[in-house]
Design an enzyme around this catalytic site. Structure first.
Site, PDB file in Angstrom:
ATOM      1  N   GLU A   1       0.891  -1.116  -0.079  1.00 53.32           N
ATOM      2  CA  GLU A   1      -0.008   0.080   0.076  1.00 53.32           C
ATOM      3  C   GLU A   1       0.880   1.141  -0.124  1.00 53.32           C
ATOM      4  OE1 GLU A   1      -3.390   2.026   2.877  1.00 53.32           O
ATOM      5  OE2 GLU A   1      -2.871  -0.122   3.318  1.00 53.32           O
TER       6      GLU A   1
ATOM      7  N   GLU B   1      -3.232  10.600   3.168  1.00 48.31           N
ATOM      8  CA  GLU B   1      -4.655  10.503   4.145  1.00 48.31           C
ATOM      9  C   GLU B   1      -4.589  11.716   4.577  1.00 48.31           C
ATOM     10  OE1 GLU B   1      -5.277   6.096   5.592  1.00 48.31           O
ATOM     11  OE2 GLU B   1      -3.327   6.781   6.050  1.00 48.31           O
TER      12      GLU B   1
END
Length: 263
Positions: A137, A141
């Site tokens: 990943e 964010e």
């Protein structure tokens, strides 16, 4: 991110796509990777994007993915978060993900984050057990407790712990910002508004598996230390003005792209 949160993140992303599978495909069996493209979101191209609908990612997520919270209007993709009963959740939220996987290259998104503590406006790539792969990943964010920063992170074979908070310069929910990363086998570079803000050169901290591209907006009642104490006041929207993926060596996809200076 704490180990507890990391475990929740792994579980939630795995459940996003389907049932858990503990094995991993050998390299020769991996899916062919996607090609360079740019999307200005005049519409939702269903040949490129899958819209999440009808489930949630686990006990930590307080909303259900809903296709009604994913809209393309005025040349903008909107992912909403609003009150709405669905199964055992009292809120609805939006997510899209690519149908294909993508590998090394330049990933760029122009985003205005949603407003509200306890929310997560996320632009990331991910692959994991639901796709018969180990968890890799790469993340941007914006956490609702402090939208003046964006959190960078990456997971390699389910191991995270690479978080870095970067000042945005203005509240990320008050205007658009350009988030980009350049992913290479031996180097990963993160950019914010055209400026290099993080460079990773340790091979053990750089994902190698092709991944899907995600945009999502979701909330939590339980991850208050990480995302802020959830307090709903009104509907909010994460807006994506543009996304582009440029494979290594390809022509850049739009004027001003980071890839224009690289390839």
């Amino acid at each position: 991110m704490t180990a507890k949160i990391a475990h929740a993140r792994l579980l939630c992303q795995s459940l996003t796509i389907g049932a858990l599978f503990l094995g991993a495909l050998p390299a020769h069996a991996q899916q062919a990777t996607g090609k360079s493209f740019v999307d200005d979101f005049d519409k939702i191209d269903r040949s490129v994007w899958f819209v999440s609908d009808g489930w949630n990612n686990g006990a930590h997520q307080n909303c259900t993915w809903s296709k009604n919270e994913v809209k393309a209007e005025g040349g903008m993709l909107g992912l909403g978060f609003t009150e709405g009963k669905s199964k055992d959740r009292n809120y609805l939220c939006g997510e899209i993900q690519t149908k294909k996987r993508f590998s090394y290259g330049t990933y760029e998104a122009r985003i205005k984050a949603a407003t509200g503590p306890g929310l997560n406006s996320a632009f990331f790539t991910y692959i994991g057990p639901a796709d018969k792969q180990q968890h890799d990943e790469i993340d941007f964010e914006v956490l609702g407790k402090d939208t003046s920063t964006v959190q960078l992170n990456q997971y390699i074979k389910a191991k995270g712990g690479n978080e870095k908070l970067v000042p945005v310069g203005q509240a990320a929910d008050q205007g658009f910002n350009d988030y980009a990363f350049v992913w290479e086998p031996a180097r990963l570079r993160y950019y914010l508004n055209g400026k290099l803000v993080q460079e990773v050169t340790d091979p053990s901290k750089i994902p190698q598996s092709p991944q899907k591209i995600f945009f999502s907006l979701w909330g939590s009642d339980t991850l208050a230390n990480w995302m802020g104490k959830f307090a709903y006041t009104q509907p909010t929207t994460m807006e994506i003005d543009r996304f582009a993926y440029t494979a290594p060596g390809d022509k850049c996809q739009f004027q001003g792209s980071i890839a224009c200076t690289l390839n």
